[in-house]
Scaffold this active site. Structure first.
Site, PDB file in Angstrom:
ATOM      1  N   GLU A 242       0.680  -1.108  -0.026  1.00  0.00           N
ATOM      2  CA  GLU A 242      -0.137   0.125  -0.082  1.00  0.00           C
ATOM      3  C   GLU A 242       0.967   1.338  -0.022  1.00  0.00           C
ATOM      4  OE1 GLU A 242      -2.878   0.252   3.268  1.00  0.00           O
ATOM      5  OE2 GLU A 242      -4.285  -0.654   1.727  1.00  0.00           O
TER       6      GLU A 242
ATOM      7  N   HIS B 233       8.339 -26.679  -1.910  1.00  0.00           N
ATOM      8  CA  HIS B 233       7.999 -27.843  -2.590  1.00  0.00           C
ATOM      9  C   HIS B 233       6.828 -27.398  -3.451  1.00  0.00           C
ATOM     10  CE1 HIS B 233      10.002 -30.953   0.003  1.00  0.00           C
ATOM     11  NE2 HIS B 233      10.044 -29.801   0.604  1.00  0.00           N
TER      12      HIS B 233
ATOM     13  N   LYS C  83     -14.103  -0.298  -4.076  1.00  0.00           N
ATOM     14  CA  LYS C  83     -15.152   0.155  -2.921  1.00  0.00           C
ATOM     15  C   LYS C  83     -16.499   0.694  -3.800  1.00  0.00           C
ATOM     16  CE  LYS C  83     -12.079   0.545   0.898  1.00  0.00           C
ATOM     17  NZ  LYS C  83     -11.692   1.781   1.769  1.00  0.00           N
TER      18      LYS C  83
HETATM   19  O1  PA5 Z   1      -3.551   0.980   6.038  1.00  0.00           O
HETATM   20  C1  PA5 Z   1      -4.778   1.367   5.819  1.00  0.00           C
HETATM   21  O2  PA5 Z   1      -4.919   2.606   5.851  1.00  0.00           O
HETATM   22  C2  PA5 Z   1      -5.862   0.061   5.453  1.00  0.00           C
HETATM   23  O3  PA5 Z   1      -5.334  -0.683   5.361  1.00  0.00           O
HETATM   24  C3  PA5 Z   1      -6.878   0.335   6.354  1.00  0.00           C
HETATM   25  O4  PA5 Z   1      -6.277   0.160   7.638  1.00  0.00           O
HETATM   26  C4  PA5 Z   1      -7.985  -0.580   6.216  1.00  0.00           C
HETATM   27  O5  PA5 Z   1      -8.533  -0.207   4.975  1.00  0.00           O
HETATM   28  C5  PA5 Z   1      -9.243  -0.670   7.107  1.00  0.00           C
HETATM   29  O6  PA5 Z   1      -9.591   0.861   7.338  1.00  0.00           O
HETATM   30  P1  PA5 Z   1     -10.400   1.272   8.637  1.00  0.00           P
HETATM   31  O7  PA5 Z   1      -9.323   1.241   9.818  1.00  0.00           O
HETATM   32  O8  PA5 Z   1     -10.672   2.754   8.420  1.00  0.00           O
HETATM   33  O9  PA5 Z   1     -11.605   0.484   8.612  1.00  0.00           O
END
Ligand code: PA5
Length: 446
Positions: free
Chosen positions: A286, A307, A421
């Site tokens: 990310e 394996h 989303k």
């Molecule tokens: O690193 C990030 O920002 C994302 O992985 C969020 O943690 C994830 O989408 C969960 O979001 P939230 O804590 O708003 O539910």
């Protein structure tokens, strides 16, 4: 924690590694002076040194209460809101933790990280008639996967024990003011913890997001924080490149990328580290995968995956490098027995520890992969303890921030995760998505 670049540096010209190494100091400095991209999300940089004792004591007290009142605690969260806690809990626990009959601490299970109907049905079947609690974690407070699981679990808990008792067994970790979870927690009177505004999900393991579920599982959160503090010092911007493991890791990965190594595989030889790799993949994926740039972060569990993926790694397209996460000592000692008949031919290793065999598999694999053209980074910790895990967490976070800046991206946003989303909401006819719903239906009709 030690980082060894020896078997990777030889794959890139010394001059190019040196040039990138020179950039890391400035990039590291940006994390401290807040002049880099995404600077409103760098609260994690100084978090270890700033964690306040009162907060740790409060988390420990809440964890104690949940431990005393629950057989099972469900941690509802996705991405950065659960992977860090799961990484630590699974690294420290018995591999068969949930099956151990005599327990001091509740079983910790995870939900809200998928939309599997059978998964949720199986979980509810497990929880039926059991004393359970919920830690609901969402910074935005609006994440569909987590909110959906929480709605089901909250309803079930209230039906099982009534609203008053349920309230005592639910804790919310969320934004200090915004979002549906904050409003719900205020209305229901849940115990809450705040996720600081300036700490993004994947960098939040050292906030209550990670620390509460880890404390509930019975682990020493102060030792984790201590480890992170060690590493905050060891990776600070004023620590020279030659002594700074985060700068070195950031430099070598970017140098390897320049020479066509577009995939990094995090390798472990210890099944307990499976979720640590999941956490790491999110952190780097990310943070760096944007603007059509970035190293693809992958992971394997060895020797299991030798394996399966072993063939590809040894012999496939030469676009990969490996980072091996090696653990010195094991918690237990298991010695291989001798056998009079020796029909399995294993007497040659009788009397030796299983870990000795594993370590030779590790060394043999590293050498074979280097010979096969796969650069190999080695990260070693002496043992899987809270303190070393705290060191590793901060090390990878710091290196990620530096590496993202070297790459030239904003490591602290994740605009790409919104695309699915929007489509999902349009397909589900969510209010406010009318135009997108019409467009997507027209597209599907062709
Ligand atoms: O690193 C990030 O920002 C994302 O992985 C969020 O943690 C994830 O989408 C969960 O979001 P939230 O804590 O708003 O539910």
């Amino acid at each position: 924690m030690k980082l060894n670049l020896q078997n990777a540096a030889s794959f890139v010209p010394a001059g190019s590694l040196k040039a990138i190494a020179a950039q890391t100091a400035a990039c590291n400095e940006l994390l401290e002076n807040g002049r880099g991209a995404g600077n409103d999300y760098i609260g994690w940089v100084t978090l270890p040194a700033e964690i306040d004792n009162a907060l740790l004591s409060d988390i420990e007290a809440t964890a104690k209460q949940l431990r005393e009142n629950c057989e099972i605690v469900v941690v509802a969260g996705i991405g950065g809101s659960y992977l860090g806690a799961r990484a630590v809990n699974e690294a420290l626990a018995s591999s068969f933790d949930a099956y151990m009959p005599q327990r001091k601490n509740p079983i910790v299970v995870y939900a809200g990280n998928n939309i599997g109907e059978d998964y949720l049905a199986d979980l509810m079947a497990l929880l039926k008639g059991r004393k359970f609690g919920i830690i609901n974690i969402s910074k935005s407070g609006t994440t569909t996967e987590t909110a959906l699981a929480f709605r089901l679990l909250k309803t079930m808990l209230e039906q099982q024990v009534g609203k008053d008792e349920a309230r005592k067994r639910i804790v919310a970790v969320t934004d200090k003011a915004k979002g549906a979870l904050r409003s719900l927690a205020t209305k229901e009177g849940y115990k809450t913890y705040v996720i600081p505004d300036n700490v993004g999900g994947r960098f939040s393991v050292l906030t209550p997001v990670g620390l509460l579920p880890i404390a509930v599982a019975g682990w020493d959160i102060r030792a984790i924080v201590k480890g992170a503090q060690d590493m905050q010092k060891a990776t600070a911007a004023n620590v020279p490149y030659e002594q700074n493991p985060a700068a070195q890791y950031a430099a070598i990965r970017n140098a390897l990328l320049q020479y066509g190594k577009t995939t990094e595989i995090l390798v472990n030889f210890n099944p307990r580290l499976h979720y640590f790799a999941e956490w790491w993949k999110q952190l780097y994926g990310e943070s760096e995968g944007k603007d059509h740039l970035g190293i693809f972060p992958a992971s394997v569990d060895f020797t299991t995956d030798l394996h399966s993926m072993g063939q590809w790694i040894q012999d496939g397209e030469r676009t990969i490098f490996e980072t091996v996460l090696s653990v010195g000592d094991q918690k237990h000692s298991v010695v291989i027995p001798s056998d009079a008949a020796d029909l399995d031919g294993l007497n040659y290793i009788a009397g030796r520890r299983v870990d000795e065999v594993n370590k030779m598999a590790e060394l043999g694999t590293r050498l074979a992969h280097v010979d096969g053209g796969v650069p190999n980074l080695l990260i070693t910790i002496p043992a899987l303890t809270e303190r070393y895990l705290g060191q590793l967490i901060y090390f990878f976070e710091r290196a990620c921030g530096i590496s993202g800046y070297v790459l030239g991206v904003n490591p602290f946003n994740q605009p790409g995760v919104e695309a699915y989303k929007k489509n999902m909401f349009a397909l589900l006819n969510k209010p406010g998505y009318e135009a997108q719903s019409a467009a997507i239906q027209a597209r599907l009709k062709g």
